[in-house]
Design an enzyme around this catalytic site. Structure first.
Site: not given
Length: 316
Positions: A146, A161-162, A164-168, A185, A210, A252
């Site tokens: 994914h 990334g999980e 809701g983090l804004g990948k798309s 996706d 999407e 870091r």
């Protein structure tokens, strides 16, 4: 997991135009398949096709000019014995190449044993190259992941990334900056050889991205042909994390480059923190440029460590 099945008729039809071949014997064995054990044990498609070889009978056996001469330029009894040995080993398919004419004994024995045999005017070397590439793709180890798969500065980069983090949204911004979309996706990944992973988009999702609040976007229709790619080699994974995850789980400045195992191949990995006000697209581009420098042998971190060491020695 990789597939273990391809039939003679599928092999024939997929290359009818490319190899210009004809099915000359064993037409009744169109469902004949590769030995599944041989396929599962093969390291790549290169192990499944080659010139006539009695030691590796599970291969597609290619008969070029020399191989046909080996079978036919002897007495009738020797010729029949050599051909019978091939038939007894039951290879999945025989291919007569270099525009050669198959000996009558070979034709009759293949027909009697219902062993598929194709004939092509193309060179044996070309046939082997085409079939090795095809079988490497067809029998490749594969998985799905994914994320968003992009072509960034010529490098295949998968953004993960999980939810809701804004990948798309990040993918959309990178596209607007001139980079290309491979898949959104769901990403189909194939290990095409021992060190390379190839990523493609499922047919159902081709050219689509999407974005929450907007819906499905046809990237090819909106941005043009140059904004999409059919496939790319996976060279880097950019993993987006929240601040608390970064502080808890990651250093870091890692001393050793991070990698993630994908189908048994280590892939370079970069962690980027998502936070309001950060330009993630610029950070991703910078990470890719830095990776390109490292591939050229320029390691900024190691150079800094060496510079720091020299400075400490001077102080002493």
């Amino acid at each position: 997991m990789k597939p273990t099945v391809v039939s003679a008729d599928v092999l024939f039809e997929d290359h009818r135009a490319t190899l210009k071949w004809e099915w000359v014997a064993g037409l009744g064995a169109s469902e004949r398949r590769f030995d599944e054990v041989a396929v599962s044990e093969a390291r790549s498609g290169a192990d499944l096709v080659g010139y006539l070889n009695y030691i590796h009978p599970y291969r597609v056996q290619i008969l070029g000019e020399r191989e046909v001469a080996y079978l036919s330029h002897v007495g009738p009894e020797d010729s029949a014995r050599r051909i019978s040995r091939i038939i007894t080993l039951e290879p999945p398919v025989l291919v007569v190449a270099d525009g050669q004419t198959a000996p009558d004994t070979l034709l009759s024995m293949c027909e009697r044993a219902q062993l598929p045999m194709f004939a092509t005017p193309e060179s044996a070397a070309f046939v082997i190259d085409v079939l090795r590439a095809y079988l490497s793709r067809h029998f490749a180890e594969r998985t799905s992941m994914h994320g968003v798969f992009m072509d960034i500065l010529g490098m295949g980069v998968m953004i993960t990334g999980e939810s809701g983090l804004g990948k798309s949204e990040l993918g959309l911004e990178l596209i607007s900056r001139g980079h290309g979309l491979v898949a959104d996706d769901a990403i189909d990944l194939f290990r095409i050889n021992q060190t390379a992973i190839e990523g493609r988009c499922p047919d159902l999702l081709q050219n689509l991205l999407e974005v929450r609040g907007i819906g499905l976007l046809d990237i090819k229709a909106i941005f043009g042909e140059t904004a999409v790619r059919r496939k790319m080699r996976l060279k880097m994974i950019v993993h987006l994390v929240r601040r608390e995850t970064l502080e808890r789980d990651y250093e870091r400045i890692p001393y050793e480059p991070l990698t993630q195992d994908v189908l048994g191949v280590p892939v370079r990995k970069v962690i980027i923190q998502v936070e309001a006000g950060r330009n993630i697209a610029v950070l991703v581009e910078a990470a890719v440029r830095n990776a390109i420098l490292q591939l050229r042998g320029i390691n900024t971190y190691q150079e800094f460590v060496e510079r720091h060491r020299r400075a400490m020695e001077q102080d002493d």
